[in-house]
Write a protein that holds these residues in place. Structure first.
Motif, PDB file in Angstrom:
ATOM      1  N   GLY A  18       0.816  -1.204   0.000  1.00 48.87           N
ATOM      2  CA  GLY A  18       0.000   0.000   0.000  1.00 48.87           C
ATOM      3  C   GLY A  18       0.845   1.246   0.000  1.00 48.87           C
ATOM      4  O   GLY A  18       2.079   1.192  -0.111  1.00 48.87           O
ATOM      5  N   TYR A  19       0.177   2.364   0.162  1.00 49.29           N
ATOM      6  CA  TYR A  19       0.848   3.659   0.163  1.00 49.29           C
ATOM      7  C   TYR A  19      -0.024   4.673   0.894  1.00 49.29           C
ATOM      8  O   TYR A  19      -1.229   4.475   1.078  1.00 49.29           O
ATOM      9  CB  TYR A  19       1.113   4.128  -1.275  1.00 49.29           C
ATOM     10  CG  TYR A  19      -0.145   4.309  -2.075  1.00 49.29           C
ATOM     11  CD1 TYR A  19      -0.759   5.547  -2.185  1.00 49.29           C
ATOM     12  CD2 TYR A  19      -0.764   3.226  -2.686  1.00 49.29           C
ATOM     13  CE1 TYR A  19      -1.939   5.699  -2.886  1.00 49.29           C
ATOM     14  CE2 TYR A  19      -1.939   3.360  -3.393  1.00 49.29           C
ATOM     15  CZ  TYR A  19      -2.522   4.610  -3.488  1.00 49.29           C
ATOM     16  OH  TYR A  19      -3.701   4.749  -4.172  1.00 49.29           O
ATOM     17  N   PHE A  20       0.613   5.757   1.328  1.00 44.37           N
ATOM     18  CA  PHE A  20      -0.133   6.889   1.855  1.00 44.37           C
ATOM     19  C   PHE A  20       0.644   8.161   1.579  1.00 44.37           C
ATOM     20  O   PHE A  20       1.838   8.118   1.291  1.00 44.37           O
ATOM     21  CB  PHE A  20      -0.479   6.731   3.342  1.00 44.37           C
ATOM     22  CG  PHE A  20       0.682   6.672   4.302  1.00 44.37           C
ATOM     23  CD1 PHE A  20       1.173   7.823   4.902  1.00 44.37           C
ATOM     24  CD2 PHE A  20       1.265   5.458   4.644  1.00 44.37           C
ATOM     25  CE1 PHE A  20       2.231   7.768   5.797  1.00 44.37           C
ATOM     26  CE2 PHE A  20       2.309   5.382   5.543  1.00 44.37           C
ATOM     27  CZ  PHE A  20       2.806   6.541   6.128  1.00 44.37           C
ATOM     28  N   SER A  21      -0.068   9.282   1.627  1.00 43.87           N
ATOM     29  CA  SER A  21       0.603  10.566   1.469  1.00 43.87           C
ATOM     30  C   SER A  21      -0.002  11.559   2.443  1.00 43.87           C
ATOM     31  O   SER A  21      -1.197  11.522   2.738  1.00 43.87           O
ATOM     32  CB  SER A  21       0.522  11.093   0.038  1.00 43.87           C
ATOM     33  OG  SER A  21      -0.702  11.721  -0.231  1.00 43.87           O
ATOM     34  N   VAL A  22       0.862  12.419   2.939  1.00 46.98           N
ATOM     35  CA  VAL A  22       0.476  13.467   3.876  1.00 46.98           C
ATOM     36  C   VAL A  22       0.892  14.791   3.261  1.00 46.98           C
ATOM     37  O   VAL A  22       2.020  14.943   2.792  1.00 46.98           O
ATOM     38  CB  VAL A  22       1.164  13.276   5.243  1.00 46.98           C
ATOM     39  CG1 VAL A  22       0.779  14.402   6.203  1.00 46.98           C
ATOM     40  CG2 VAL A  22       0.813  11.914   5.846  1.00 46.98           C
ATOM     41  N   HIS A  79      -2.919  17.123   6.021  1.00 43.72           N
ATOM     42  CA  HIS A  79      -4.038  16.403   5.408  1.00 43.72           C
ATOM     43  C   HIS A  79      -3.538  15.042   4.948  1.00 43.72           C
ATOM     44  O   HIS A  79      -2.574  14.965   4.184  1.00 43.72           O
ATOM     45  CB  HIS A  79      -4.598  17.197   4.220  1.00 43.72           C
ATOM     46  CG  HIS A  79      -5.990  16.829   3.873  1.00 43.72           C
ATOM     47  ND1 HIS A  79      -7.094  17.419   4.439  1.00 43.72           N
ATOM     48  CD2 HIS A  79      -6.467  15.896   3.023  1.00 43.72           C
ATOM     49  CE1 HIS A  79      -8.196  16.881   3.937  1.00 43.72           C
ATOM     50  NE2 HIS A  79      -7.835  15.950   3.081  1.00 43.72           N
ATOM     51  N   LEU A  80      -4.170  14.010   5.445  1.00 45.72           N
ATOM     52  CA  LEU A  80      -3.872  12.658   4.979  1.00 45.72           C
ATOM     53  C   LEU A  80      -4.597  12.520   3.642  1.00 45.72           C
ATOM     54  O   LEU A  80      -5.794  12.254   3.586  1.00 45.72           O
ATOM     55  CB  LEU A  80      -4.353  11.625   5.996  1.00 45.72           C
ATOM     56  CG  LEU A  80      -4.076  10.157   5.681  1.00 45.72           C
ATOM     57  CD1 LEU A  80      -2.589   9.902   5.452  1.00 45.72           C
ATOM     58  CD2 LEU A  80      -4.604   9.275   6.803  1.00 45.72           C
ATOM     59  N   GLN A  81      -3.856  12.797   2.570  1.00 44.87           N
ATOM     60  CA  GLN A  81      -4.464  12.846   1.247  1.00 44.87           C
ATOM     61  C   GLN A  81      -4.824  11.465   0.734  1.00 44.87           C
ATOM     62  O   GLN A  81      -5.843  11.294   0.086  1.00 44.87           O
ATOM     63  CB  GLN A  81      -3.515  13.542   0.253  1.00 44.87           C
ATOM     64  CG  GLN A  81      -3.394  15.017   0.473  1.00 44.87           C
ATOM     65  CD  GLN A  81      -4.639  15.792   0.056  1.00 44.87           C
ATOM     66  OE1 GLN A  81      -5.628  15.243  -0.425  1.00 44.87           O
ATOM     67  NE2 GLN A  81      -4.605  17.087   0.261  1.00 44.87           N
ATOM     68  N   LYS A  82      -3.951  10.510   0.988  1.00 50.03           N
ATOM     69  CA  LYS A  82      -4.161   9.179   0.445  1.00 50.03           C
ATOM     70  C   LYS A  82      -3.697   8.145   1.454  1.00 50.03           C
ATOM     71  O   LYS A  82      -2.649   8.311   2.069  1.00 50.03           O
ATOM     72  CB  LYS A  82      -3.372   9.003  -0.859  1.00 50.03           C
ATOM     73  CG  LYS A  82      -3.795   9.980  -1.947  1.00 50.03           C
ATOM     74  CD  LYS A  82      -2.734  10.130  -2.996  1.00 50.03           C
ATOM     75  CE  LYS A  82      -3.106  11.128  -4.060  1.00 50.03           C
ATOM     76  NZ  LYS A  82      -3.222  12.492  -3.609  1.00 50.03           N
ATOM     77  N   ILE A  83      -4.481   7.098   1.601  1.00 50.06           N
ATOM     78  CA  ILE A  83      -4.067   5.935   2.381  1.00 50.06           C
ATOM     79  C   ILE A  83      -4.824   4.742   1.804  1.00 50.06           C
ATOM     80  O   ILE A  83      -6.040   4.623   1.963  1.00 50.06           O
ATOM     81  CB  ILE A  83      -4.290   6.120   3.905  1.00 50.06           C
ATOM     82  CG1 ILE A  83      -3.821   4.888   4.668  1.00 50.06           C
ATOM     83  CG2 ILE A  83      -5.702   6.515   4.229  1.00 50.06           C
ATOM     84  CD1 ILE A  83      -3.714   5.070   6.178  1.00 50.06           C
ATOM     85  N   TYR A  84      -4.084   3.914   1.079  1.00 49.59           N
ATOM     86  CA  TYR A  84      -4.693   2.788   0.382  1.00 49.59           C
ATOM     87  C   TYR A  84      -3.868   1.532   0.578  1.00 49.59           C
ATOM     88  O   TYR A  84      -2.644   1.555   0.466  1.00 49.59           O
ATOM     89  CB  TYR A  84      -4.832   3.080  -1.124  1.00 49.59           C
ATOM     90  CG  TYR A  84      -5.858   4.153  -1.373  1.00 49.59           C
ATOM     91  CD1 TYR A  84      -7.210   3.849  -1.393  1.00 49.59           C
ATOM     92  CD2 TYR A  84      -5.470   5.473  -1.553  1.00 49.59           C
ATOM     93  CE1 TYR A  84      -8.162   4.832  -1.596  1.00 49.59           C
ATOM     94  CE2 TYR A  84      -6.412   6.469  -1.757  1.00 49.59           C
ATOM     95  CZ  TYR A  84      -7.757   6.140  -1.775  1.00 49.59           C
ATOM     96  OH  TYR A  84      -8.695   7.117  -1.967  1.00 49.59           O
TER      97      TYR A  84
END
Length: 169
Positions: free
Chosen positions: A72-76, A85-90
């Motif tokens: 997975g991945y995430f972006s802050v 802002h936690l833009q993405k968390i998948y």
């Protein structure tokens, strides 16, 4: 075993995020968004050029691994002195239900704690109002709904989201 790597703005990491996104994002929103909206959003958020541009504009991406396999991945995104802002968390579907999402969320919060000023900080995120699985997860992680909105993202599409928030102290 779970591990996280901060993604670099290079071809390899950007291609990894793009590939993971094409596996995780459509699976997450199947049944919630039309196939056309999913493709529109994928091109809008996850084209290699857009990922690189986000990285140049206060987004920090992380690639996650389970037993050395990309999962997975995430972006802050830093949006202000004390607002993130936690833009993405998948997380890829085959890795769900193992507690990895919780570990990813905790890593995102740790990143915010290490990045913020000495004042109390806040992490927010958008979550689709009809994604009951995600709403339950974020509530369990301590996030609270602070408002809802319909956000025009172009091409006649709306994101119908709750904004959730967590104080990070």
């Amino acid at each position: 075993m779970f591990s996280v790597k901060k993604a670099e703005n290079n071809k390899s990491d950007i291609e990894t995020i793009n590939r993971l996104a094409w596996l995780a994002f459509p699976a997450t929103y199947r049944g919630l968004l039309t196939p056309d909206q999913i493709v529109f959003m994928m091109n809008w958020m996850y084209s290699p050029a857009n990922i690189s541009g986000q990285m140049q504009n206060n987004h920090t991406y992380f690639i996650c691994y389970w037993d050395s396999k990309e999962c997975g991945y995430f972006s802050v995104e830093k949006q202000g002195e004390d607002l993130f802002h936690l833009q993405k968390i998948y997380l890829l579907p085959e890795f769900q239900g193992k507690g990895i999402g919780k570990l990813m969320f905790e890593k995102a919060v740790d990143f915010v704690k290490q990045s913020k000023s000495e004042r109390a900080g806040k992490i927010e995120l958008n979550v689709n109002r009809y994604n009951s699985k995600a709403l339950k997860f974020y509530t369990k992680m301590g996030m609270k709904k602070i408002f809802e909105g319909d956000f025009d993202i172009g091409n006649g599409y709306l994101m119908t989201d709750y904004i959730m928030s967590l104080d990070v102290n």
